[in-house]
Design an enzyme around this catalytic site. Structure first.
Site, short mmCIF file in Angstrom:
data_model
loop_
_atom_site.label_atom_id
_atom_site.label_comp_id
_atom_site.label_asym_id
_atom_site.label_seq_id
_atom_site.Cartn_x
_atom_site.Cartn_y
_atom_site.Cartn_z
N GLU A 135 0.83 -1.21 0.00
CA GLU A 135 0.00 0.00 0.00
C GLU A 135 0.87 1.26 0.00
OE1 GLU A 135 -2.67 -0.71 3.34
OE2 GLU A 135 -3.98 -1.88 2.05
N ASP A 175 -8.28 -9.23 4.22
CA ASP A 175 -8.05 -8.13 5.14
C ASP A 175 -9.14 -8.05 6.20
OD1 ASP A 175 -7.00 -5.87 6.24
OD2 ASP A 175 -7.60 -4.51 4.64
N GLU A 178 -12.43 -2.67 12.25
CA GLU A 178 -12.46 -1.90 11.01
C GLU A 178 -13.63 -2.27 10.12
OE1 GLU A 178 -8.78 -2.06 8.83
OE2 GLU A 178 -9.64 -1.07 7.08
#
Ligand code: GCW
Length: 604
Positions: free
Chosen positions: A231, A310, A338
């Site tokens: 990323e 993820d 998240e």
């Protein structure tokens, strides 16, 4: 000060001058609870973190004594079974904070950073000690204080900020908690070198010198944590080197000081073209690291997220965790919710970890790491019940066989003064909260229906035409991705028995069906229900259960401020669940044109 599950324990003293090491603290904790003469602490250094309790003697290593005392206190105050002896399964039991030095927390849902503000260290020592005590009470022994995305000025933590790092380490030390720092692979460039190439001798010498300076200031630093080539982070790929070259560079620098290099395996192409159906992001970590098995220094630990993507609601175990036989591994899970309700929706994780640990070969797993759910909110966790995830992670990284039900029950007994019936009721909702969330926010292994970037709330097409490699490819006729050999081939990364189980939709568990397969809406699930009907049913049921949960949770006699926080969050969760139900049902109804067999309201 808000004390979470330690609320029934006395305050820590203000003066720590006589409490330098874990065995001192063990004696202090015990003296608060029992007349000084009734228990004897015997140090046996070889026991390390381990301890024995027999009669009125606790025997343990330097840290083992503290863990032994906490086992005793949890037994007395929380009714936990008292082990005669115990030692942790994993030497490193770590919390990874994603805190930035500007005070923000990446994916943080409990307020700002406990450590930093405005580019500086900024903390309340009493709160840090309390956090360290919470960690010690459940056996956690490492905390990485800064984000794996290392933004300036956090690079300076291993350079000009060392004295401050050292002062923070002093606060954690008596609790047996060691610091770790996230470092940036391109750090030599910041310090004036022309390259950060891992095979360059000047770069190697620079890291050796840096490690020496770091350990001069913080002699017990646990090590470095690195996110590289991921990323947008710098890494060895820039120099045409492998991740073994990259990790070994840092590991060799840390080795003389007993430091560990934790290297994250979250590497994938985040600039994928959605039109490309051959590339499967789920395959990336295995492809990068499996060929390197056996090439890492012995103080390298590869840290692997539990699933291949993820932290989605339901993913199979990452095949990388099953296939590195000659490399030390750390399992990485995420306490920060998240993708699972952001500490507003209730989502208790112990049942998830049970499943993970059950399938995980233990031989070369040497660490468990959890992305932190901490913040500067008064209660540290945002949702008062999210504290149980931190607590449970500690117990289960000490002993992965620990029962989720027992971990939740113990947390409730320590935290609230409830009747047996009330405690049972709360435990039931906490233990079923993951399935309730799954019913309305993503079932059958269907991932990425979430709003992009914020990762909160439904947006089924949000990631569909994006570059992150995160697609469900729902069409008029079918949904899901074929990951068998006929599709992307991801399935062949698993050992044969597992691959066989997942390959056939008849034997693949329903809760992973659309992760591994692309199926028509008419496909009959194990109970005969057509796929499209299950999508509708689950969403209606999930929303109903969230509403019932709100009624039952708010009827429990939580003390303030928890009562108000829990009521507000449960009401928001009810609304969220209704929103998920309506958005997702309408999405599939519009695509498929199939009506709900039970005639419930689906918006046009
Ligand atoms: O999915 C991503 C998160 C990022 C996080 C990254 C990681 C720290 O959305 O916020 O960055 O995972 O695990 O590195």
């Amino acid at each position: 000060m808000y004390r979470n599950w330690l609320r029934k324990f006395p305050d820590l003293p203000a003066d720590f001058s006589a409490l330098e090491k874990p065995s001192d603290l063990a004696a202090w904790e015990l003296s608060q609870w029992l007349p000084a003469h009734s228990f004897t602490l015997v140090k046996e250094p070889d026991l390390g973190d381990g301890f024995r309790i027999s009669g009125s003697t606790v025997t343990g290593g330097e840290t083992g004594l503290l863990y032994g005392v906490w086992a005793l206190l949890r037994h007395m105050q929380g009714g936990a079974p008292l082990p005669a002896e115990s030692s942790p399964r994993y030497p490193l039991r770590m919390i990874n904070c994603w805190d930035n030095m500007d005070g923000s927390v990446e994916r943080g849902y409990a307020g700002r950073s406990l450590f930093f503000e405005g580019g500086e260290f900024a903390y309340d020592p009493a709160r840090i000690r309390h956090l360290a005590r919470m960690m010690a009470s459940v056996g956690l022994n490492v905390i990485c204080i800064n984000n794996v995305n290392v933004h300036e000025p956090a690079q300076g933590l291993i350079a000009e900020r060392l004295p401050e790092l050292s002062a923070l380490a002093d606060l954690f030390r008596p609790f047996g908690v060691r610091l770790m720092v996230s470092v940036d692979f391109s750090m030599p460039l910041r310090e004036g070198l022309p390259t950060a190439d891992p095979l360059d001798p000047d770069v190697q010498a620079w890291w050796r010198r840096t490690a020496e300076k770091v350990y001069d200031e913080v002699p017990d630093l646990a090590g470095f944590l690195v996110k590289a080539d991921s990323e947008g982070r710098p890494g060895p790929f820039t120099y045409g080197r492998s991740h073994a070259d990259g990790a070994n560079l840092l590991a060799r620098a840390l080795k003389p000081f007993g430091g560990t290099l934790v290297w994250r395996c979250f590497v994938y192409n985040c600039r994928q073209d959605w039109r490309d159906t051959a590339t499967d992001r789920g395959k990336a970590a295995f492809e990068t690291y499996q060929p390197l098995d056996g090439l890492f220094e012995d103080n390298v630990i590869l840290q692997v997220k539990n699933g291949p993507f993820d932290f989605q609601i339901r993913e199979p175990l990452s095949p990388l965790l099953l296939s590195m036989k000659k490399t030390s591994l750390a399992l990485e899970v995420q306490l920060a919710q998240e993708y699972t309700g952001q500490q507003i929706d209730l989502y208790t994780m112990a049942p998830l970890w049970r499943e993970i640990f059950e399938d995980l070969p233990q031989e070369n797993l040497s660490a468990a790491a959890a992305v932190s759910n901490l913040g500067r909110d008064e209660n540290y966790f945002g949702h008062p019940l999210a504290a149980a995830n931190f607590f449970g992670f500690g117990l289960m990284s000490w002993n992965p066989d620990f029962s989720p039900a027992e971990s939740v029950a113990q947390w409730i007994r320590l935290t609230y003064d409830f009747s047996a019936e009330q405690a049972d009721n709360l435990k039931r909702w906490m233990l079923s909260s993951r399935e309730i969330y799954e019913l309305y926010a993503g079932q059958l292994g269907l991932c990425w229906m979430i709003t992009p970037h914020t990762h909160y709330g439904p947006n089924p097409s949000g990631y569909e035409y994006d570059l992150w490699g995160t697609y469900h490819r729902a069409s008029r006729d079918a949904v899901g991705i074929d990951r068998t050999e006929k599709g992307t081939g991801y399935i062949s990364q698993y050992p044969p028995e597992l691959a066989d189980r997942y390959r056939d939709p008849e034997t693949c568990p329903d809760n992973l069906l659309l992760f591994f397969h692309r199926l028509p809406y008419s496909f009959a699930l194990k109970d005969g229900c057509p796929l499209i009907q299950r999508l509708y049913d689950d969403h209606f049921e999930g929303a109903e259960l969230a509403a019932r949960m709100e009624r039952e949770l708010t009827a429990l006699p939580f003390p303030e401020p928890d009562a108000g926080e829990i009521a507000r969050r449960a009401a928001k969760q009810r609304e969220n669940a209704q929103n998920w139900r309506d958005v997702i049902n309408t999405f599939f109804h519009r695509l498929s044109g199939v009506p709900d067999a039970r005639g419930r309201k689906i918006y046009d």
